[in-house]
Design an enzyme around this catalytic site. Sequence first.
Site, PDB file in Angstrom:
ATOM      1  N   ILE A 137       0.870  -1.178   0.000  1.00  0.00           N
ATOM      2  CA  ILE A 137       0.000   0.000   0.000  1.00  0.00           C
ATOM      3  C   ILE A 137       0.908   1.230   0.000  1.00  0.00           C
ATOM      4  O   ILE A 137       2.049   1.174   0.449  1.00  0.00           O
ATOM      5  CB  ILE A 137      -1.006   0.000   1.178  1.00  0.00           C
ATOM      6  CG1 ILE A 137      -0.314  -0.223   2.520  1.00  0.00           C
ATOM      7  CG2 ILE A 137      -2.085  -1.030   0.972  1.00  0.00           C
ATOM      8  CD1 ILE A 137      -1.276  -0.254   3.717  1.00  0.00           C
ATOM      9  N   ASP A 138       0.400   2.342  -0.528  1.00  0.00           N
ATOM     10  CA  ASP A 138       1.214   3.555  -0.665  1.00  0.00           C
ATOM     11  C   ASP A 138       1.703   4.066   0.681  1.00  0.00           C
ATOM     12  O   ASP A 138       1.087   3.800   1.721  1.00  0.00           O
ATOM     13  CB  ASP A 138       0.395   4.659  -1.343  1.00  0.00           C
ATOM     14  CG  ASP A 138      -0.005   4.316  -2.763  1.00  0.00           C
ATOM     15  OD1 ASP A 138       0.667   3.482  -3.379  1.00  0.00           O
ATOM     16  OD2 ASP A 138      -1.000   4.889  -3.256  1.00  0.00           O
ATOM     17  N   MET A 139       2.753   4.877   0.635  1.00  0.00           N
ATOM     18  CA  MET A 139       3.367   5.419   1.838  1.00  0.00           C
ATOM     19  C   MET A 139       2.350   6.112   2.743  1.00  0.00           C
ATOM     20  O   MET A 139       2.351   5.922   3.956  1.00  0.00           O
ATOM     21  CB  MET A 139       4.478   6.411   1.450  1.00  0.00           C
ATOM     22  CG  MET A 139       5.142   7.074   2.633  1.00  0.00           C
ATOM     23  SD  MET A 139       6.507   8.148   2.175  1.00  0.00           S
ATOM     24  CE  MET A 139       5.622   9.599   1.589  1.00  0.00           C
TER      25      MET A 139
END
Length: 303
Positions: A137-139
């Site tokens: 999942i994105d930062m």
Amino acid sequence: MKQFLTVTEEGKDSRLDAFISGQLEDLSRSYIQKILKNGGVLVNGKAVKSSYRVAENDVVEVTVPEPEEPEVAAEPMELDIIYEDQDLILINKPKGMVVHPAAGHTSGTLVNGLLAHCRGDLSGINGVLRPGIVHRIDMDTTGVLVACKNDFAHQSIADQLKVHSITRKYYAIVHGVIKEEEGTVDAPIGRHPTDRKKMSINYKNGREAVTHYRVLQRFEKYTYVECQLETGRTHQIRVHMASIHHPLLGDTVYGPAKCPIPGLQGQTLHAGVLGFVHPRTGEYMEFSAPLPEYFQKLLKILK
């Protein structure tokens, strides 16, 4: 590593490098051109130029060289562990944490923490930089993420991801008031044609992407939604919601360049629910992570 890509009717007449770029999201266009230059791409078993226009049913064989990966150090850190057994570990990832290292950035990531916690017992399928990582999942996205401790578990979870049998529910606040109660965005996603750091709806070279959304609450200028993924493309929810003119609040890449909420860092997106069949027991299991504090505060402010 060899990858075989078959050209569909939608992808025909694309330049070869553009077609590969749309299919293999992790590779930059310049890196693809380097592979082409070194003879690492064959079309129907023959070498061709990067300017070659692909035809329907062409089989494109891409040989990606094994990367020279730096060693990633184990770093003890506080991990919010939801569940753990001999095969899997599920983490509630905080905002701002990068999932896996990249060249030139090899510390402070979730992988560094997992290496310390699991004492190196992580699957090796994705190489040295991504041990145990089967999805990401994105930062600035928070929530549930599963990592695998061995290749047996990794292959099982990867296979379930491939056939879209995993339950993945995300919670987001989007710009604008969505009128309908629920809907589906079914639009392929690939690299943005001019901005390599972005993804976009790409009917010619993109990969299938389906997001189902449901309204949970409406505010004056925003809507709180649940998004359920069928597929898991890079930035899928962010791209799909922006495509229907409801970009995520705080997403300055796909939404307004300036965030209207002071101090908000990155998109308001939370991976709330993850469900799958356990690789060893064959039992369906579902895990959830509560909304982070910043998200709960935002909902109160918007009310």
